[in-house]
Design an enzyme around this catalytic site. Structure first.
Site, PDB file in Angstrom:
ATOM      1  N   HIS A 156       0.839  -1.214   0.000  1.00  0.00           N
ATOM      2  CA  HIS A 156       0.000   0.000   0.000  1.00  0.00           C
ATOM      3  C   HIS A 156       0.872   1.261   0.000  1.00  0.00           C
ATOM      4  O   HIS A 156       0.442   2.299   0.484  1.00  0.00           O
ATOM      5  CB  HIS A 156      -0.940   0.043   1.203  1.00  0.00           C
ATOM      6  CG  HIS A 156      -1.699  -1.230   1.430  1.00  0.00           C
ATOM      7  ND1 HIS A 156      -2.933  -1.481   0.880  1.00  0.00           N
ATOM      8  CD2 HIS A 156      -1.367  -2.358   2.131  1.00  0.00           C
ATOM      9  CE1 HIS A 156      -3.351  -2.690   1.243  1.00  0.00           C
ATOM     10  NE2 HIS A 156      -2.405  -3.253   1.997  1.00  0.00           N
ATOM     11  N   SER A 277      15.644  21.138 -16.132  1.00  0.00           N
ATOM     12  CA  SER A 277      14.464  21.942 -16.438  1.00  0.00           C
ATOM     13  C   SER A 277      14.915  23.224 -17.122  1.00  0.00           C
ATOM     14  O   SER A 277      16.009  23.727 -16.856  1.00  0.00           O
ATOM     15  CB  SER A 277      13.727  22.271 -15.144  1.00  0.00           C
ATOM     16  OG  SER A 277      12.977  23.453 -15.292  1.00  0.00           O
ATOM     17  N   LYS A 283      16.606  21.236 -10.906  1.00  0.00           N
ATOM     18  CA  LYS A 283      15.934  20.001 -11.289  1.00  0.00           C
ATOM     19  C   LYS A 283      16.824  18.976 -11.978  1.00  0.00           C
ATOM     20  O   LYS A 283      17.715  19.305 -12.744  1.00  0.00           O
ATOM     21  CB  LYS A 283      14.762  20.325 -12.229  1.00  0.00           C
ATOM     22  CG  LYS A 283      13.659  21.101 -11.544  1.00  0.00           C
ATOM     23  CD  LYS A 283      12.718  20.185 -10.808  1.00  0.00           C
ATOM     24  CE  LYS A 283      11.844  19.568 -11.816  1.00  0.00           C
ATOM     25  NZ  LYS A 283      10.533  19.246 -11.469  1.00  0.00           N
ATOM     26  N   GLU A 290      10.190   8.176 -17.168  1.00  0.00           N
ATOM     27  CA  GLU A 290       8.826   8.680 -17.375  1.00  0.00           C
ATOM     28  C   GLU A 290       8.325   8.339 -18.776  1.00  0.00           C
ATOM     29  O   GLU A 290       7.166   7.972 -18.971  1.00  0.00           O
ATOM     30  CB  GLU A 290       8.785  10.197 -17.165  1.00  0.00           C
ATOM     31  CG  GLU A 290       8.932  10.587 -15.701  1.00  0.00           C
ATOM     32  CD  GLU A 290       9.144  12.088 -15.523  1.00  0.00           C
ATOM     33  OE1 GLU A 290       8.524  12.886 -16.241  1.00  0.00           O
ATOM     34  OE2 GLU A 290       9.963  12.460 -14.664  1.00  0.00           O
TER      35      GLU A 290
END
Ligand code: ARG
Length: 457
Positions: A156, A277, A283, A290
């Protein structure tokens, strides 16, 4: 250019209809398979005296020249042709004259396209198996190095029990091993030769289908000519195995993305597999992972597209089936790219073992082991479970963890507690003692690594 099938009609289709109907933009990928298939066919025709041996040789020579010229770039695909089959036959006839027109004896584009697609997917499938194996090898190296590295295991997405990072990684190795199995298994069904089924009913010529099948490396022939030209199960299976593989990669990708976040900081990806970024200087984004996660959707789309295209399709060949190729090509290309980037991304991933350990120390993930301690001292598990639940609740209230609670405090909950409990609930012990087969102990992880290593050899 006059249509090869002009006759019944004048072949003067509308320009838009021509473009709509044409598949050469995507099926030209299969030029090699098409030419090799035609060479085997000509050889069979000559061998069975359906055409003369001399004509067969002339055709084979011509085809060989076309293959060489396509491969060295001196011959370009003519995209105004309807498909790759028409293109090859057209060039052949231009080069060797009317003899070229004999090649299409005792075959149809229906069995021809099924043949080409099978030969093409067979190669792609084998290449994918190799690439999955490379990824498994990268996982094995990391798992080997981290078979004793402690991290929190989750259920979970809540910290559950201590595990080793090697054990966690090996779960992915097992999934990927099943993917290898799946591609190997579907290869058996791809490797059935449809050539000689002709349009749908077979042929009146005395052909030798098994000769052609053997020459092209197939293990058997399609035993029903209607099925031979209508069957695209192998495309569905290929897309399905690809979709399953992508699902596995996307789960792995998702974890890598989570682990790379500041919230987890369990791993750091190499700069080579991250991006920055354009506005936020701090970043470091896990774009490759992804994208793998994102591309999974398109492979599912390829599978659903195929299933839907085939649903309710009457026998035998229908033009709908031309749509099979873009789906499987896209699935193959996507899987290829994802595997290509995934293996080095995993191989170069830095594992931040200290952070994993710290996270493992914070979530009471040894509470099960504390309960087991009482069980081993004679308490029924349910009663032990209840006591330990109370201890955890009280620890949270007073800012303690199980390791820091004093023995006097423990005694208030049960007389069975002795100082040896601290050794029992240390994370190292928790992990080391999980020796059940397939469990998280370093010893068990080592066995898993051996098993997978042997399998991929
Ligand atoms: N381009 C066609 C395909 O990909 C080849 C088969 C054409 N057969 C036909 N009867 N029109 O399916």
């Amino acid at each position: 250019m006059a249509k090869m099938w002009a006759g019944r009609t004048d072949g003067g289709t509308d320009k838009l209809a021509d473009d709509f109907n044409s598949s050469i933009k995507f099926d030209s990928k299969m030029y090699r398979q098409d030419i090799l298939g035609s060479m085997a066919h000509a050889s069979m025709l000559g061998g069975k005296n359906i055409i003369s041996k001399a004509d067969a040789d002339k055709i084979i020579d011509g085809l060989d020249g076309i293959l060489t010229d396509l491969e060295n770039g001196s011959l370009e695909i003519d995209y105004s042709c309807e498909d790759i089959h028409m293109f090859v036959e057209q060039v052949l006839t231009q080069r060797i004259g009317d003899v070229g027109k004999k090649l299409h004896t005792a075959r149809s584009r229906n069995d021809q396209v099924a043949l080409d697609t099978r030969m093409y997917l067979r190669d792609r499938s084998n290449a994918i198996i190799n690439k999955i194996t490379n990824l498994i090898s990268a996982i094995l190296l990391q798992a080997e190095e981290h078979k004793s590295t402690i991290m929190p295991g989750y259920t979970h997405l809540q910290r559950a029990q201590p595990i080793t990072f090697g054990h966690h990684l090996m779960a992915y190795a097992m999934m990927l091993l099943r993917d290898v199995d799946r591609f190997n298994d579907l290869n058996k069904r791809i490797n059935i030769c449809p050539i000689g089924c002709c349009a749908l009913a077979g042929t009146t010529y005395d052909t030798d289908r098994r000769f052609e099948a053997e020459k092209l490396g197939f293990s058997d022939i399609a035993l029903n000519s209607i099925d031979g030209v209508s069957d695209r199960d192998f495309c569905v299976e290929f897309a399905s195995a690809s979709a399953m593989l992508m699902m596995h990669l996307s789960r792995f990708a998702e974890e890598i993305i989570l682990w790379s976040s500041w919230e987890f900081k369990f791993v750091e990806l190499s700069d080579a597999y991250t991006t920055g970024s354009s506005i936020m200087p701090q970043k470091k984004n896990s774009d490759m992972a992804e994208l793998v996660r994102g591309k999974t959707g398109r492979v599912y789309g390829d599978l659903i597209g195929l299933l839907t295209m085939l649903k309710g399709l009457p026998l035998a060949y229908n033009k709908d089936m031309q749509e099979d190729k873009e789906s499987v090509f896209d699935a193959a290309d996507t899987v290829d790219m994802c595997l290509d980037v995934f293996a080095p991304m995993v191989a170069t991933m830095k594992v931040l073992t200290e952070n994993m350990k710290l996270a493992a120390q914070k979530g009471f993930i040894n509470a099960t082991d504390l309960a087991d301690y009482l069980v081993k001292k004679g308490l029924p598990f349910r009663s032990a479970y209840k006591i330990c639940g109370q201890i955890v609740g009280d620890c949270i209230k007073c800012g303690q963890v199980l390791e820091t609670l004093s023995i006097d405090e423990y005694k208030k909950y049960s007389d069975l507690f002795e100082t040896d409990l601290y050794e029992e609930i240390s994370l190292e012990t928790c992990v080391k003692k999980r020796i059940s087969e397939g469990g998280t102990s370093p010893e068990s992880v080592a066995k898993q690594i051996e098993f997978v290593k042997e399998k991929i050899q």
